[in-house]
Design a protein around this motif. Structure first.
Motif, mmCIF file in Angstrom:
data_model
loop_
_atom_site.group_PDB
_atom_site.id
_atom_site.type_symbol
_atom_site.label_atom_id
_atom_site.label_comp_id
_atom_site.label_asym_id
_atom_site.label_seq_id
_atom_site.Cartn_x
_atom_site.Cartn_y
_atom_site.Cartn_z
ATOM 1 N N SER A 165 0.903 -1.206 -0.126
ATOM 2 C CA SER A 165 -0.086 0.059 0.041
ATOM 3 C C SER A 165 0.778 1.265 0.002
ATOM 4 O O SER A 165 1.462 1.905 0.986
ATOM 5 N N MET A 166 0.904 1.851 -1.160
ATOM 6 C CA MET A 166 1.791 3.113 -1.117
ATOM 7 C C MET A 166 1.008 4.425 -0.272
ATOM 8 O O MET A 166 1.999 4.860 0.229
ATOM 9 N N GLY A 167 -0.207 4.224 -0.241
ATOM 10 C CA GLY A 167 -0.944 5.218 0.617
ATOM 11 C C GLY A 167 -0.325 5.138 1.954
ATOM 12 O O GLY A 167 0.061 6.197 2.910
ATOM 13 N N SER A 168 -0.186 4.006 2.539
ATOM 14 C CA SER A 168 0.149 3.583 3.858
ATOM 15 C C SER A 168 1.632 4.137 4.240
ATOM 16 O O SER A 168 1.836 4.566 5.252
ATOM 17 N N LEU A 170 3.184 5.901 2.565
ATOM 18 C CA LEU A 170 3.570 7.369 2.555
ATOM 19 C C LEU A 170 3.065 8.323 3.560
ATOM 20 O O LEU A 170 3.810 9.105 4.175
ATOM 21 N N ILE A 171 1.928 7.730 4.259
ATOM 22 C CA ILE A 171 1.480 8.448 5.281
ATOM 23 C C ILE A 171 2.347 8.240 6.765
ATOM 24 O O ILE A 171 2.829 9.253 7.411
ATOM 25 N N PHE A 174 5.814 10.359 5.698
ATOM 26 C CA PHE A 174 5.577 12.006 6.292
ATOM 27 C C PHE A 174 5.385 12.346 7.874
ATOM 28 O O PHE A 174 5.611 13.151 8.302
ATOM 29 N N LEU A 175 4.536 11.283 8.464
ATOM 30 C CA LEU A 175 4.501 11.168 9.696
ATOM 31 C C LEU A 175 5.802 11.068 10.466
ATOM 32 O O LEU A 175 5.983 11.842 11.522
ATOM 33 N N MET A 177 8.757 12.153 9.240
ATOM 34 C CA MET A 177 9.239 13.371 8.860
ATOM 35 C C MET A 177 8.839 14.440 9.758
ATOM 36 O O MET A 177 9.565 15.386 10.139
ATOM 37 N N SER A 432 -1.968 -2.616 10.324
ATOM 38 C CA SER A 432 -1.247 -2.562 9.184
ATOM 39 C C SER A 432 -0.406 -1.439 8.468
ATOM 40 O O SER A 432 -0.546 -1.164 7.316
ATOM 41 N N LEU A 433 -0.183 -0.359 9.496
ATOM 42 C CA LEU A 433 0.711 0.690 9.077
ATOM 43 C C LEU A 433 1.950 0.208 9.099
ATOM 44 O O LEU A 433 2.858 -0.212 10.210
ATOM 45 N N ILE B 60 1.158 14.263 4.309
ATOM 46 C CA ILE B 60 0.285 13.376 5.093
ATOM 47 C C ILE B 60 -1.061 13.438 4.397
ATOM 48 O O ILE B 60 -2.030 12.350 4.278
ATOM 49 N N ALA B 63 -1.187 11.730 1.068
ATOM 50 C CA ALA B 63 -0.971 10.247 1.318
ATOM 51 C C ALA B 63 -2.308 9.552 1.850
ATOM 52 O O ALA B 63 -2.859 8.523 1.491
ATOM 53 N N LEU B 66 -4.768 9.291 -0.974
ATOM 54 C CA LEU B 66 -4.288 8.252 -1.943
ATOM 55 C C LEU B 66 -4.813 6.973 -1.285
ATOM 56 O O LEU B 66 -5.193 6.183 -1.785
ATOM 57 N N GLU B 70 -7.338 3.958 -2.389
ATOM 58 C CA GLU B 70 -6.827 2.305 -2.649
ATOM 59 C C GLU B 70 -7.775 1.489 -1.859
ATOM 60 O O GLU B 70 -8.320 0.821 -2.456
#
Lengths: 504, 179
Positions: A165-168, A170-171, A174-175, A177, A432-433, B60, B63, B66, B70
């Motif tokens: 999951s690209m979304g998870s 990236l979340i 960024f979190l 960062m 699942s993160l 964030i 994402a 996104l 998904e």
């Protein structure tokens, strides 16, 4: 005197009993310190520094470089065995090594990590011996734009860590960062997200984040599972299986790529083993024929990142010895040792005291060979702990985490962060993160910010500076390619499958 | 807690599936406005200290969108739930978490040696050990070993505790020939 003759003299010096003993002692201290969470390789180098006051320059530097090399590798042992990376640079080795451990391949995983580190380190020392001066000049031509590009490449490797999951991913990235921005900002000196608390001003140390998320989350996950069936094979007497020449040959690609990436990035002052480890892991995932195995126990990933971290040692010594520029905390302490003995590292060192320089070169080469022995002994010792019942192990892992967190700054507030991130790590697994991108963000985010803002200040906020400098442009283009390639690849695969289905 | 097989069979309502992205969207929006109001404004002609955190928050938010997309594609499919979960002993889990939180102030207040002996003993009991000799020996020998490594060898000034607990810790150190 020719370079070969100097090298031979250096090798004879390095083999003297006292120097050899210093190497073995340094490696053992380094591996043990690297393996214990909270005692970093840098702590170990600082701890041995006072013992070098009464020594000659050669044994003292051999002792310190041995601690450096051993310490960089040591964290992989506890990462593979207990999911506790000793240092941030051991995080990718932990991802793959611990997954392999859970599959029952702990002996071979430890062997691959030891051999990968030793061979990567050996090759990089060979490069250091042969091409130090020209290499250092290239590395010095890097500005903050290139540094940002290299760190950006490391951040992009998040894509290769979790393609589910690209979304998870990236979340979490960024979190991580964002967590890295807590505290007083490096460039402008402004307080960010401190909520008026002085304790928050120093920020959150990334070691706390990674120990908490990985180790405590894992302990809770393992011990609180209902009706758990333990694989009896996991409780057998653990062994360390060193790689055979045939196995080394089979993994020559990842080994060489890890060595290349590690040496190159290690030679860039400020980049270091952590960036090298993440970038080599990302690169390996891209070129691998079995990318789906990454994150689930990939021999290629483990070998490449192990090779890269120790290759960065040879790389980091290049600017120190040839130009007198320490590129990391460890090399800065070593520079201090040089100066304590009245020696100024730099180009003159090669003409004034070539015998010492070549003794250090050959000693470092030898160190990497001896590391196989030291690594094997230490890995055997730590492997025995695998036989300890899971509940006792879990209790001690948590206590070690607390001591590790406290040791960083002798500050009790870090214990709160540790507990918080430990519990957070459990919930991240539960929902699942992915944990690795968050850790990556906390480690590389502050570096990326510093280099980005420094570049922007110098270029009057003109973002095109990253694309007008050829090296940074090339690295950024490669990073963007790495980011989009998995998506493009999956679409192409789907189209191909669709066509073949239609044809059928 | 329902069994994994039962959960894999039923389709959860969309709000449950989208809870994660909605949480991160709300977190991002609140975080953005907080950052905007609390961080010093940028000096003229510069990006300022607030630029990077705001970029992270925008990341964030994007994402989360996104992730929502998904999940939207997965609605009605079993993958939307993130696969089957392991059955956990919730009572044990909550107590262990509580113990991890409680030991933090305890280390500062009663000192590292006493807090560690109590923590290891309690944790082992929660993890299923019931024999008194296992609980006591493991916690006492383990703590002594840790004190030797970190206080005697590495010179780490571990917390000694407040009030009379500090005297007790110092007495323990003296008894163990640490100081």
């Amino acid at each position: 005197m020719s370079e070969l003759e100097l090298f031979w003299i250096g090798l004879t010096n390095a083999f003297s009993p006292f120097n050899f003993m210093m190497m073995l002692t340094g490696l053992t201290i380094g591996v043990l310190a690297g393996a214990l969470p909270g005692i970093t390789m840098l702590n170990a180098i600082v701890l041995v520094l006072p013992f070098t006051y009464s020594m000659d320059i050669v044994p003292s530097l051999l002792l310190m470089t041995a601690v450096y090399g051993g310490g960089i590798f040591g964290g992989s042992i506890t990462g593979i065995l207990f999911n506790i990376p000793g240092d941030p640079m051991n995080v990718p080795a932990t991802w793959e090594g611990y997954a392999l451990n859970r599959k029952g391949h702990v002996a071979k995983a430890l062997g691959v990590a030891i051999m990968g580190s030793a061979l990567g380190g050996f090759l990089s020392c060979l490069v250091m011996t042969l091409v130090s001066p020209p290499f250092a000049k290239i590395a010095l031509s890097f500005s903050s734009a290139e540094y940002f590009a290299v760190v950006f490449l490391g951040l992009v490797s998040v894509v290769v860590i979790n393609t589910k999951s690209m979304g998870s991913s990236l979340i979490c990235l960024f979190l991580g960062m964002l967590l890295g921005t807590i505290g007083i900002d490096d460039v402008y000196g402004a307080a960010r997200f401190t909520f008026g608390s002085r304790l928050m001003e120093t920020g959150i140390n990334f070691t706390i984040v990674l120990i908490g998320l990985f180790a405590i989350g894992e302990v809770l996950d393992q011990l609180c599972e209902r009706d758990k069936v333990t694989d009896p094979g996991l409780k057998e007497r653990p062994k360390v299986h060193l790689m055979t020449p045939r196995e080394i040959w089979a993994l020559k690609g990842p080994l060489l790529r890890g060595f290349g990436t590690g040496t190159l990035i290690g030679a860039i002052p400020g980049a270091g083993a952590t960036v090298a480890s993440f970038v080599s892991y990302g690169v390996e995932r891209q070129v691998s024929k079995k990318p789906e195995e990454f994150g689930k126990g990939s021999w290629e990933g483990l070998n490449s990142t192990s090779s890269a971290i120790n290759a960065s040692v040879g790389g980091a010594m290049i600017p120190l010895l040839t130009l007198g520029i320490p590129g990391s905390g460890a090399t800065a302490v070593m520079m201090g040792a040089f100066l304590l003995h009245g020696i100024q590292p730099g180009p003159l060192l090669f003409t004034k005291d070539p015998a010492s320089v070549y003794t250090i070169f050959s000693g470092m080469l030898l160190c990497n060979i001896v590391m196989i022995l030291a690594g094997w002994i230490c890995a055997k010792f730590f492997s025995e702990l695998m036989r300890v019942p899971e509940n006792i192990m879990g209790a001690f892992i948590i206590v070690f985490c607390f001591v590790g967190a406290y040791a960083l700054r002798n500050d009790s507030s870090d214990l709160w962060y540790m507990a918080l991130f430990g519990i957070g790590g459990y919930f991240m697994r539960r929902y699942s993160l992915p944990v690795p991108p968050l850790v990556l963000g906390v480690i590389l985010g502050p570096l990326a910010e510093r280099y980005f803002l420094t570049t922007m200040i110098g270029a009057n906020n003109d973002i095109s500076v990253f694309f007008t400098r050829p090296v940074s442009a090339a690295i950024i283009v490669v990073s963007i390619g790495m980011f989009f390639w998995p998506m493009l690849q999956s679409r192409l695969n789907k189209r191909r499958t669709g066509k073949s289905c239609a044809a059928a | 807690m329902s069994s994994p097989s039962a959960r894999a069979g039923a389709h959860p309502p969309w709000i449950k599936i989208m809870a994660g992205p909605i949480f991160f969207l709300a977190f991002g929006l609140i975080g953005y406005f907080y950052a905007d109001g609390s961080i010093d404004p940028a000096p003229p002609g510069q990006l300022g200290a607030g630029f990077w955190p705001k970029m992270c928050i925008i990341g964030i938010l994007m994402a989360a969108v996104l992730k929502a997309a998904e999940l939207f594609r997965c609605i009605g499919k079993a993958e939307a739930e993130g696969g089957a979960c392991k059955e956990m002993d919730t009572r044990k889990l909550v107590l262990m978490m509580l113990l991890i939180v409680v030991v933090v102030p305890a280390i500062s207040f009663v000192g590292f040696p006493i807090a560690t002996v109590l923590f290891i003993g309690s944790f082992l009991w929660l993890a299923g050990a019931r024999k008194l000799w296992v609980l006591s020996l493991t916690s006492i020998i383990g703590t002594t070993f840790l004190i030797y490594i970190f206080v005697k060898v590495v010179y780490l000034p571990l917390p000694k505790g407040d009030f009379f607990f500090e005297d007790i810790t110092l007495a323990i150190y003296r008894a163990l020939f640490i100081m």
